[in-house]
Design a protein around this motif. Sequence first.
Motif, short mmCIF file in Angstrom:
data_model
loop_
_atom_site.label_atom_id
_atom_site.label_comp_id
_atom_site.label_asym_id
_atom_site.label_seq_id
_atom_site.Cartn_x
_atom_site.Cartn_y
_atom_site.Cartn_z
N ASP A 188 -20.89 9.69 3.57
CA ASP A 188 -20.84 11.03 3.04
C ASP A 188 -19.27 11.20 2.23
OD1 ASP A 188 -22.68 12.54 4.15
OD2 ASP A 188 -21.93 12.69 6.18
N TRP A 189 -18.27 10.33 2.36
CA TRP A 189 -17.28 10.24 1.44
C TRP A 189 -17.72 10.01 0.15
CZ3 TRP A 189 -16.39 5.63 -0.85
CH2 TRP A 189 -16.68 4.75 -0.07
N GLU A 190 -18.79 9.21 -0.11
CA GLU A 190 -19.06 8.98 -1.53
C GLU A 190 -19.66 10.20 -2.30
OE1 GLU A 190 -21.01 4.74 -2.03
OE2 GLU A 190 -21.72 5.46 0.02
N LYS A 191 -19.75 11.17 -1.37
CA LYS A 191 -20.22 12.34 -2.13
C LYS A 191 -18.99 13.48 -2.40
CE LYS A 191 -24.20 12.14 0.78
NZ LYS A 191 -25.07 12.71 2.18
N THR A 192 -17.94 12.99 -2.27
CA THR A 192 -16.80 13.90 -2.39
C THR A 192 -15.66 13.25 -3.23
OG1 THR A 192 -15.42 13.00 -0.59
CG2 THR A 192 -17.17 14.54 0.14
N SER A 193 -14.57 14.31 -3.27
CA SER A 193 -13.54 13.55 -4.10
C SER A 193 -12.36 12.90 -3.38
CB SER A 193 -12.75 14.64 -4.49
OG SER A 193 -12.28 15.80 -3.45
N LEU A 194 -12.82 12.35 -2.10
CA LEU A 194 -12.33 11.42 -1.46
C LEU A 194 -12.53 10.11 -1.76
CD1 LEU A 194 -10.17 11.14 0.80
CD2 LEU A 194 -12.04 10.74 2.45
N VAL A 200 -3.83 10.14 1.29
CA VAL A 200 -4.63 9.34 0.57
C VAL A 200 -3.73 8.19 -0.31
CG1 VAL A 200 -6.29 10.91 0.24
CG2 VAL A 200 -4.15 10.67 -1.49
N PRO A 201 -4.20 7.04 -0.26
CA PRO A 201 -3.51 5.93 -1.15
C PRO A 201 -2.94 6.38 -2.40
CG PRO A 201 -5.40 5.10 -0.17
CD PRO A 201 -5.41 6.43 0.06
N ILE A 202 -2.07 5.96 -3.07
CA ILE A 202 -1.51 6.04 -4.45
C ILE A 202 -1.63 5.00 -5.18
CG2 ILE A 202 0.56 6.68 -5.61
CD1 ILE A 202 1.50 8.30 -3.18
N ASP A 203 -1.98 5.01 -6.34
CA ASP A 203 -2.54 3.70 -7.02
C ASP A 203 -1.02 3.64 -7.65
OD1 ASP A 203 -2.93 1.74 -9.13
OD2 ASP A 203 -4.77 2.98 -9.88
N LEU A 217 0.84 -1.05 0.02
CA LEU A 217 -0.03 -0.14 -0.05
C LEU A 217 0.87 1.39 0.09
CD1 LEU A 217 -3.19 1.24 0.35
CD2 LEU A 217 -2.43 1.29 2.75
N TRP A 218 0.67 2.14 -1.02
CA TRP A 218 1.50 3.38 -1.13
C TRP A 218 0.55 4.50 -0.56
CZ3 TRP A 218 6.45 3.88 -1.86
CH2 TRP A 218 7.27 2.58 -2.42
N VAL A 219 1.12 5.43 0.15
CA VAL A 219 0.33 6.42 0.52
C VAL A 219 0.87 7.87 0.58
CG1 VAL A 219 -1.03 7.36 2.69
CG2 VAL A 219 -0.86 4.55 2.12
N TYR A 220 0.23 8.63 0.18
CA TYR A 220 0.89 10.08 0.06
C TYR A 220 0.94 10.67 1.56
CZ TYR A 220 0.62 15.15 -0.52
OH TYR A 220 1.10 16.54 -0.43
N SER A 221 2.01 11.21 2.09
CA SER A 221 2.17 11.57 3.21
C SER A 221 1.47 12.77 3.76
CB SER A 221 3.80 12.02 3.66
OG SER A 221 4.16 13.11 2.87
N GLY A 222 0.77 13.42 2.85
CA GLY A 222 0.18 14.88 3.01
C GLY A 222 0.74 16.03 2.82
#
Length: 514
Positions: free
Chosen positions: A473-479, A431-434, A253-258
């Motif tokens: 709620d997250w389904e309504k967003t760019s997350l 967030v995760p990175i594909d 799992l690759w994750v952006y550090s923010g």
Amino acid sequence: MPHSITSESTPMDDSSNPVSQTMKQEPDTQDIVKQEPDTQDIAMGDAPNATEDNKEEVNLEGIFDDGDSDGEFASSAPQVKSEEPSQSAPTFKIGDKSSFSDPDIMRAFYQRLFPFRYFFQWLNHSVVPTTDFANREFAVTIKTPDRDALARYQSFPTADLLRKFCIKDVPPRFDIGPVYSTNPRDRKTLRKASTFRPISREVVFDIDMNDYDDIRTCCTGANICGKCWAFITMAIKVVDVALREDFGFKHILWVYSGRRGAHAWVCDKRAREMEDSKRRALASYLELLKGGDQGGKKVNIKRPLHPHLERSLNILKEHFQTTILTEQDPWASDEKAEHLLNLIPDPTLRAALQKKWDSSPSRPSASKWADIDSLAKSGALSKTSKELLEAKQDIVLEYTYPRLDADVSKKMNHLLKSPFVVHPATGRVCVPIDHLNVDDFDPLSVPTVMDLLKEIDDWKSEDSENGDKKMQDWEKTSLKPYIEIFRIFVTGLLKEEKESGIKREREDGDAMEF
């Protein structure tokens, strides 16, 4: 052939039954230490805790509905009322003066956006609570009047209790540690301290833009842009393929550090059970740049090249032409050009290059790189072409090969920031990175918590005339696309865990036959 790095797993201590531990979770005040910015691993200490008087009073019953979450996650807690997502979460409008660090903003984030269901399944390795989650260390950042503090050795029997804690105490972030032999909260009650030990933990890697500051020219400090993010892209490509092809790992799992980097979580069971000596060996396998001062040669490798380095060069050579020579232009200045000259082993060629570049001081790096071959072909070469080729390979690797914070990977008990928390300096979600589409990832387009809450407020259902269908709620967003990446990853991990468990049961059954 993948390297064999299996290790004996340590039996878990069943004294901490996650189903029975439903008491209220509060930070252990004896393990609160000062939190430094961007610190990934902090030793235990005894700095003072925030007092109850400084905590904001929160009515949990008013802001938390158990039925709200699941939809979100499976839990053994008997008080869960429904598995349908709730639409009853309170809403508020974000004002011009609102900040992502405001407690109300963070509370709304944990209540409405953090994917607790998949987060729990990821660390628990099952859909029902186990000690893999209950005995996991969480290190929680706590805001105090004069500073931030880190409360180590926190644990939560179920995702329900972790979620309630986050909603009540609104930690700016939390880090994840190992699974221990007993519940981390009980460690001081043990007769022998040696019985409290880490028994499993994902192998993790940390890539930070700070380590590229001597070769990136577009940004400095904590700043990033699309040009320098390419260094992280290169690193992900090289490390990911090595972990998969050379060691046979599947669940990475690759994750952006923010902010300015990326983390890798190698979640295969075989990786989680690796002892520290094997983690050190794995980190050393991937570590290449070991030079001293800024002016010294950082790459010193044996020939013939190891297959991993041959493959890495094939991956990186295209990036060297675009990212390094064209976008970064690393040898534009006389000082930087002198460093390049010092990496050329042939004295005759060095002298010819110096003369040419002195006569054309504004010559770009791409032209200076081309000059090396053109002058060598013209006869300005006292050593062999093979030596020059090897020197050029070393230069390419110095400017493109991953620069890992190897210490993060070498010990099981190292802390690392959790996926999906909000970075306290940028407000962006981790967030995760594909990994299959890593070239398309843009850190500057990652949503902030403020963006996401506004998207919820602005969202209108296409089915509103026929009645809104129930959605998280997250389904309504760019997350949403990032949580989908995480969901697919967790599903694959759980499938393998289940299949391997069935296989072990069959093997145990066969062993009992006579």
